[in-house]
Design an enzyme around this catalytic site. Structure first.
Site, PDB file in Angstrom:
ATOM      1  N   VAL A   1       0.824  -1.212   0.000  1.00 14.55           N
ATOM      2  CA  VAL A   1       0.000   0.000   0.000  1.00 14.55           C
ATOM      3  C   VAL A   1       0.860   1.264   0.000  1.00 14.55           C
ATOM      4  CG1 VAL A   1      -0.152   0.159   2.524  1.00 14.55           C
ATOM      5  CG2 VAL A   1      -2.039   1.029   1.125  1.00 14.55           C
ATOM      6  N   LYS A   2       2.107   1.148   0.449  1.00 12.61           N
ATOM      7  CA  LYS A   2       2.984   2.315   0.533  1.00 12.61           C
ATOM      8  C   LYS A   2       3.461   2.807  -0.833  1.00 12.61           C
ATOM      9  CE  LYS A   2       3.226   2.780   5.068  1.00 12.61           C
ATOM     10  NZ  LYS A   2       2.841   4.008   5.767  1.00 12.61           N
ATOM     11  N   ASP A   3       3.278   1.996  -1.874  1.00  9.93           N
ATOM     12  CA  ASP A   3       3.589   2.480  -3.222  1.00  9.93           C
ATOM     13  C   ASP A   3       2.832   3.765  -3.528  1.00  9.93           C
ATOM     14  OD1 ASP A   3       4.961   0.109  -3.479  1.00  9.93           O
ATOM     15  OD2 ASP A   3       3.564  -0.805  -4.900  1.00  9.93           O
TER      16      ASP A   3
END
Length: 373
Positions: free
Chosen positions: A50-52
């Site tokens: 999700v940090k992308d």
């Protein structure tokens, strides 16, 4: 067989997000839930988490604002690993140098991936508090001061962190739910009735909450999940009498309150243990076939715990209500960790394993070992 065409993408950043919402029907049935239990599967994003989303948003915004200078800027970021991987991917594409500072407890796989993407990696002591000059945050700040053209995009304070989720993650969840028709076999309220997500920086739960409540369902209940040993949950007594204590699960929880975490956007908090998180990982793998990481287990175990509370039971026992659990990353980053190896190579033998042993023993002319059951 027909296929839906998808255009050729310009680069990996175009493959960030647009992740699927998956029914967790087997777990829901096992738990006796009448609501729809849905998992937002983030490990299929280009960088694996999700940090992308926030890495892409922070880099693009910094470029637009002129804060990143092509050929000169050095992006420095303190991280648990996944934001670093997203930034290293983005900077490999954009042509910026990257330095990542990361506590030693974070997995070797994360460091290997960062180095493979061309990042420099500095490990820092686990026991250092966030405001220590020897912590991953303190070391990053020192490097920024001393490296020419060094810049910290700062996921803990950068408004593009929650905005990335308000503009992408949340709307994706809404679109999936409202575009899936309600049927007699699969009833749906056509709304997101509850959202559960782990909190690290707090950007995900804050941004998704704003998207859901502002434009979709003001009555959506948002639940933040915080590991035991972290200090993010409210009320404060949920965090126990002691200050931050070590915990194994990576990527969520902190010993300080990040600026991007908005408590006003979270209705309830749930504390989770390492043990419950890792059991939930095994359940997600063996029941639903989803190769998720430890923080996904925290999110699921937190969701199931909340659905047993007085308020949660109202949701759990209502057919057609939609409960979305955010599953932040995959098992790729944790396959050397003791908790995963213990689960994967458990001494517990299935009936099938006992049968196979018996068959092979017979072929070799050895006595058949009987199951103790």
């Amino acid at each position: 067989m027909s296929f839906t065409s998808r255009p050729i993408l310009d680069n990996a950043l175009d493959a960030v997000g647009n992740t699927p919402l998956i029914r967790l029907d087997k777990i829901a049935t096992e738990e006796g839930l009448k609501c729809n239990l849905l998992g937002k599967l983030e490990f299929v994003s280009a960088g694996g988490s999700v940090k992308d989303r926030i890495a892409k948003a922070m880099v693009l915004a910094a470029e637009k604002e002129g804060k990143l200078i092509p050929g000169k800027s050095v992006v420095i970021e303190p991280t648990s690993g996944n934001t670093g991987i997203g930034l290293a991917m983005a900077c490999a594409i954009k042509g910026y140098s990257v330095v990542i500072t990361m506590p030693k407890k974070m997995s070797l796989e994360k460091e290997a991936l960062l180095r493979a993407l061309g990042a420099e990696v500095i490990r820092t002591p686990n026991e250092e508090p966030w405001d220590s000059p020897r912590s991953h945050i303190g070391v990053a700040q020192r490097l920024r001061r001393e490296i020419e053209h060094g810049i910290i995009l700062d996921q803990y304070c950068n408004e593009n962190n929650p905005l990335a989720h308000e503009y992408t993650t949340g709307p994706e969840i809404i679109a999936s739910v409202v575009s899936t028709p309600s049927t007699s076999s699969r009833p749906s309220s056509m709304k997101v009735d509850a959202f559960i997500g782990g909190a690290g920086t707090g950007g995900t739960v804050t941004g998704v909450s704003r998207a859901l409540k502002k434009t979709h369902n003001p009555d959506c209940i948002v639940v933040g999940v915080d590991p035991i040993g972290s200090v993010l949950a409210l009320p404060d007594n949920l965090n126990g009498p002691n200050e931050a204590k070590p915990y194994v699960v990576e990527g969520i929880g902190y010993d300080f309150i990040p600026a991007v975490l908005s408590f006003a956007d979270v209705n309830h908090w749930v504390k989770t243990s390492d043990e419950d998180a890792f059991k939930a990982v095994q359940t997600l793998m063996r029941k639903e076939g989803l190769l998720v990481g430890g923080s996904s287990g925290s999110a699921l175990s937190g969701a199931l715990a909340w659905l047993k509370t007085e308020q949660g039971r109202i949701i759990a026992e209502t057919e057609g209500l939609n409960v979305v659990v955010l599953l932040p990353d995959g098992i790729r980053n944790y396959m050397s960790k003791e908790w995963f190896l213990k689960s994967a190579f458990s001494d517990e033998r299935s009936d099938l394993a006992v049968r196979i042993s018996g068959i092979l023993a017979q072929e070799e002319g050895k006595p058949v070992q009987r199951s103790s059951s």
